[in-house]
Design a protein around this motif. Structure first.
Motif, PDB file in Angstrom:
ATOM      1  N   PRO A  67       0.808  -1.220   0.000  1.00 36.78           N
ATOM      2  CA  PRO A  67       0.000   0.000   0.000  1.00 36.78           C
ATOM      3  C   PRO A  67       0.845   1.277   0.000  1.00 36.78           C
ATOM      4  CG  PRO A  67      -0.865  -1.558   1.586  1.00 36.78           C
ATOM      5  CD  PRO A  67       0.438  -2.117   1.108  1.00 36.78           C
ATOM      6  N   SER A  68       2.014   1.224   0.658  1.00 33.73           N
ATOM      7  CA  SER A  68       2.859   2.417   0.688  1.00 33.73           C
ATOM      8  C   SER A  68       3.384   2.759  -0.703  1.00 33.73           C
ATOM      9  CB  SER A  68       4.028   2.218   1.659  1.00 33.73           C
ATOM     10  OG  SER A  68       4.963   1.276   1.167  1.00 33.73           O
ATOM     11  N   LEU A  71       0.526   4.588  -2.320  1.00 37.21           N
ATOM     12  CA  LEU A  71       0.325   5.892  -1.686  1.00 37.21           C
ATOM     13  C   LEU A  71       1.370   6.893  -2.164  1.00 37.21           C
ATOM     14  CD1 LEU A  71      -1.530   7.141   0.632  1.00 37.21           C
ATOM     15  CD2 LEU A  71       0.463   6.819   2.087  1.00 37.21           C
ATOM     16  N   PHE A 205      -5.534   3.552  -2.334  1.00 34.99           N
ATOM     17  CA  PHE A 205      -4.288   4.031  -1.737  1.00 34.99           C
ATOM     18  C   PHE A 205      -3.624   5.079  -2.632  1.00 34.99           C
ATOM     19  CE2 PHE A 205      -4.646  -0.248   0.233  1.00 34.99           C
ATOM     20  CZ  PHE A 205      -4.695   0.169   1.559  1.00 34.99           C
ATOM     21  N   SER A 208      -5.667   8.216  -2.394  1.00 36.41           N
ATOM     22  CA  SER A 208      -5.405   8.903  -1.123  1.00 36.41           C
ATOM     23  C   SER A 208      -4.098   9.679  -1.183  1.00 36.41           C
ATOM     24  CB  SER A 208      -5.366   7.889   0.020  1.00 36.41           C
ATOM     25  OG  SER A 208      -6.603   7.223   0.153  1.00 36.41           O
ATOM     26  N   SER A 230      -5.101  10.042  11.268  1.00 30.08           N
ATOM     27  CA  SER A 230      -4.761   8.742  10.687  1.00 30.08           C
ATOM     28  C   SER A 230      -4.670   7.671  11.762  1.00 30.08           C
ATOM     29  CB  SER A 230      -3.431   8.846   9.923  1.00 30.08           C
ATOM     30  OG  SER A 230      -3.525   9.803   8.887  1.00 30.08           O
ATOM     31  N   PHE A 253      -9.048  -1.447   3.911  1.00 28.67           N
ATOM     32  CA  PHE A 253      -8.425  -0.261   3.335  1.00 28.67           C
ATOM     33  C   PHE A 253      -8.243   0.827   4.392  1.00 28.67           C
ATOM     34  CE2 PHE A 253      -9.259   4.026   1.781  1.00 28.67           C
ATOM     35  CZ  PHE A 253      -8.179   4.208   0.925  1.00 28.67           C
ATOM     36  N   LEU A 257      -4.696   2.234   5.624  1.00 27.34           N
ATOM     37  CA  LEU A 257      -4.417   3.650   5.342  1.00 27.34           C
ATOM     38  C   LEU A 257      -4.025   4.379   6.625  1.00 27.34           C
ATOM     39  CD1 LEU A 257      -4.448   5.885   3.169  1.00 27.34           C
ATOM     40  CD2 LEU A 257      -6.805   6.374   3.858  1.00 27.34           C
ATOM     41  N   LEU A 261      -0.458   6.290   7.196  1.00 31.13           N
ATOM     42  CA  LEU A 261      -0.375   7.746   7.283  1.00 31.13           C
ATOM     43  C   LEU A 261       0.071   8.249   8.650  1.00 31.13           C
ATOM     44  CD1 LEU A 261      -3.468   8.987   5.249  1.00 31.13           C
ATOM     45  CD2 LEU A 261      -1.092   8.787   4.547  1.00 31.13           C
TER      46      LEU A 261
END
Length: 350
Positions: A67-68, A71, A205, A208, A230, A253, A257, A261
């Protein structure tokens, strides 16, 4: 007081002077190093060790790496869209869209089922395995969507991306059972165990990150408030996430997230004020090469007759796994440095 850009960016190698943000490269580098560590642990650590408490916890944090990637990529795409919106309308960047196509192609190339291919097996299982969703394909499609919205919506891009984010969450559960009969499509949506990542809600992601880039020049207190909010998302996601665990669920999700964050915004603040390690910035500048390179080293290159994934395979303890991880990382970083110096030399010759 507004956060100023890191003055150490000017110290980057000649090939990237004035074109990159040092702290963003470092964040991307941290993600790709985390991905390498994840694959090393999954490929080499013996099951007896993997079942122990520390490594069970490590597996959760390793799940934050993919996910990073999305992002950070979305954040960079958002910065680019905002800069373009401040200028007269320019032609659509087909060149950038083409680069995203190459990233998706690389993702599929890394998934070619060679064993079935060499046996002439072109059964549905072959196509399902080849077209399975993975992070590179999902990232390419997500960024392509953000690129189109950023260009055509311009001043309203944030609203359009927010709507896209809401739609990705709303449709994530219905899409679980989507089966079109086309492996290339189903690989992005059907949550049947064959795909490592599905487009929904993972597109969220990247969306975002795009929205978060709005805070690029925001005061420090705004970033701190974002970190606090977050942490609340992470707590709420943990409380509401249904079990058994479903990777396509909206609460999945939201939980991930929040976990990304909360420390990520604090890390971004720190790296805007102090220079990130040079080797981490190097990893960030060559993150795609390191990603593909370490997968090839582990899963594709025979040394001499077996890949590293096959031999030693999952037989090592923590010390052996760490040593192999560091060796692969060192090889990838060393090759990246040589490529960068070669590119810089060519620029000087011109």
């Amino acid at each position: 007081m507004a956060i100023k850009e890191d003055s150490t960016i000017a110290k980057s190698p000649p090939v990237s002077q004035g074109s990159r943000l040092g702290w963003l490269d470092a964040a991307r580098g941290l993600a790709v190093v985390g991905m390498l560590e994840t694959h090393a642990v999954n490929s080499f650590l013996a099951p007896d060790w993997a079942a122990k408490g520390f490594f069970r916890e490590l597996n959760f944090y390793n799940g934050l790496v993919a996910p990073s990637f999305l992002l950070i990529a979305g954040y960079a795409q958002g910065l680019s869209a905002r800069r373009s919106a401040e200028k007269p309308r320019q032609p659509f960047s087909w060149r950038r869209l083409g680069r995203l196509g190459w990233i998706a192609t690389l993702g599929y190339a890394l998934h070619i089922p060679w064993a079935r291919l060499t046996q002439g097996d072109f059964s549905p299982a072959f196509w399902r395995e080849w077209c399975a969703g993975d992070i590179l394909q999902v990232m390419a499609v997500s960024l392509a969507a953000l690129l189109v919205l950023g260009h055509w919506c311009r001043k309203w891009a944030d609203a359009a991306v927010l709507a896209l984010l809401a739609a990705s969450l709303a449709l994530s559960i219905p899409s679980v059972n989507l089966h079109t009969g086309l492996p290339l499509v189903d690989g992005y949506f059907a949550w049947d165990g064959s795909s490592l990542f599905t487009l929904l809600p993972w597109l969220g992601f990247a969306a975002s990150g795009f929205l978060l880039s709005r805070l690029h020049t925001a005061p420090q207190r705004t970033w701190l408030l974002c970190a606090a909010a977050s942490a609340g998302l992470a707590w709420l996601g943990e409380r509401c996430m249904p079990y058994p665990f479903v990777g396509a669920h909206p609460w999945f999700f939201i939980m991930r997230l929040g976990w990304l964050l909360a420390p990520g915004t604090l890390l971004a603040l720190a790296w805007r004020r102090w220079q990130p390690p040079a080797w981490l910035q190097l990893a960030g500048r060559h993150s795609l090469f390191i990603y593909a390179g370490h997968l090839a080293l582990i899963h594709a290159l025979p040394l001499p007759f077996h890949t590293l994934h096959q031999s030693p395979g999952q037989t090592l303890g923590p010390a052996g796994t760490s040593a192999l991880f560091l060796a692969i990382l060192g090889l990838c970083l060393g090759t990246s440095l040589l490529l960068e110096k070669r590119a810089a030399s060519r620029l000087r010759e011109k």
